[in-house]
Design an enzyme around this catalytic site. Sequence first.
Site, PDB file in Angstrom:
ATOM      1  N   TYR A 121      22.276  25.422  -0.770  1.00 47.66           N
ATOM      2  CA  TYR A 121      21.689  26.106   0.379  1.00 47.66           C
ATOM      3  C   TYR A 121      22.579  26.205   1.609  1.00 47.66           C
ATOM      4  O   TYR A 121      22.301  26.984   2.515  1.00 47.66           O
ATOM      5  CB  TYR A 121      20.337  25.461   0.703  1.00 47.66           C
ATOM      6  CG  TYR A 121      19.360  25.710  -0.420  1.00 47.66           C
ATOM      7  CD1 TYR A 121      18.722  26.936  -0.542  1.00 47.66           C
ATOM      8  CD2 TYR A 121      19.150  24.753  -1.400  1.00 47.66           C
ATOM      9  CE1 TYR A 121      17.872  27.192  -1.604  1.00 47.66           C
ATOM     10  CE2 TYR A 121      18.291  25.001  -2.469  1.00 47.66           C
ATOM     11  CZ  TYR A 121      17.658  26.227  -2.557  1.00 47.66           C
ATOM     12  OH  TYR A 121      16.826  26.471  -3.618  1.00 47.66           O
ATOM     13  N   PHE A 408       7.613  19.878  -0.506  1.00 43.63           N
ATOM     14  CA  PHE A 408       6.806  21.101  -0.587  1.00 43.63           C
ATOM     15  C   PHE A 408       7.569  22.164  -1.370  1.00 43.63           C
ATOM     16  O   PHE A 408       8.741  22.041  -1.620  1.00 43.63           O
ATOM     17  CB  PHE A 408       6.440  21.626   0.805  1.00 43.63           C
ATOM     18  CG  PHE A 408       7.581  21.813   1.765  1.00 43.63           C
ATOM     19  CD1 PHE A 408       8.348  22.977   1.724  1.00 43.63           C
ATOM     20  CD2 PHE A 408       7.916  20.833   2.686  1.00 43.63           C
ATOM     21  CE1 PHE A 408       9.389  23.161   2.620  1.00 43.63           C
ATOM     22  CE2 PHE A 408       8.955  21.005   3.587  1.00 43.63           C
ATOM     23  CZ  PHE A 408       9.694  22.165   3.553  1.00 43.63           C
TER      24      PHE A 408
END
Length: 408
Positions: A121, A408
């Site tokens: 990322y 999450f």
Amino acid sequence: MTYPIRPIAEAEWPAFSAVLSEAFGWTPAPLQTERWKAHTEFDRTLAAFDGDTIAGVTAVFSMTMTVPGGALPVAGVTSVSVLPSHRRRGILSSLMRRQLADVHERGEAVAALYASESAIYGRYGYGKAASELGVTITTSASAFVKNAPHDPELRLRVVTPAEVRQDLEKLFAGVVAERPGRYARDEQFWNAVLADEEPDRDGWNALRGLLAEDASGVRGYALFRMKSRWDDDGIPAGELRVQEIEARDPAAYALLWRGVLDRDLVTKVTAGVPVDAPLTALLANPRQLRAGWSDELWVRVVDVEKALPARSYAAPVDTVIEVEDDVCPWNARRWRLTAGAGSASCTPVDAAPDLTLPVSALGSAYLGDGELGTLLDAGLLKEHTPGSVRALATAMSWSPKPWAGLVF
């Protein structure tokens, strides 16, 4: 080739979830798939199509996250996957760029995610913004320091977590603002926290709970699972895995940890905690705490002009930052950050920069983890005015350290 990208309709959920299952090598039980679907915001999904085939996916949870000095809307990026048959075709890059453009259009200044692979990322401007310690404690050597906080009015109560859900939700809502990176939990997040069907247990036993309370009510809770074991000589060798411990005050926190560390037949307790967890100071023999470090939350500053004034600063700062950002070009310019007691501003300028950094460096510092000096020493940002990196790092640092605490 180009792969059209759009949100999915609810009827396309099976194909969307099949990409996730294939990419992660995970076969969820039907009840887990339904729980996951119920939490999906379909207008915030994205899928890349190869003809009629969904080849890559991602999604966002609309979240409210604690940042230094406050809270703000954050795009919680999740479900990033590409079919193994479609790797190295630019699908992931297209999805991530489209997603960041959508986040910007919605007015969210910050995105955050948990990285399944930490090498991915940074390419899209995310920086490692929080860390976690995976700790293992031998219960026989877990005594606390003599002056550990104690309140004789506090008592522990054994509970079934699902039966005291309102108490858990109320307690958590009262502590979520204390640490950057924590985020408000909606009904679906709580459903996941308390999920306790057989597929949710991963080889452990039923979810168990403790409440720390006094006459005024609940001051903390612990959620955990256990494995009953005995060695070849019949000596207990049980394990306990802490899912979470939340408390309003130090005495409740200490009592809850004693509640899990003193559990009969348990010789080893494991947990994931912030790097500055109070537990590390409570142990009389801290060498008995074995810890492994890992990255936790990753943050992407999507809109520099909005994000930097949206948090508080630990010290005054007035500096010109040149931001490098080839994914979100609206950020790629020079910004003057001025912050003092209770207020901050960030405005575009043409003045000479004090420092030049990639936008990922701002993401790594945004929640207060303060690694700008490390990045300078590593040669990953440039200082034009001596001392400017230290000044910015000091201003952006925060206590307590950031930590989200729930994937999450």
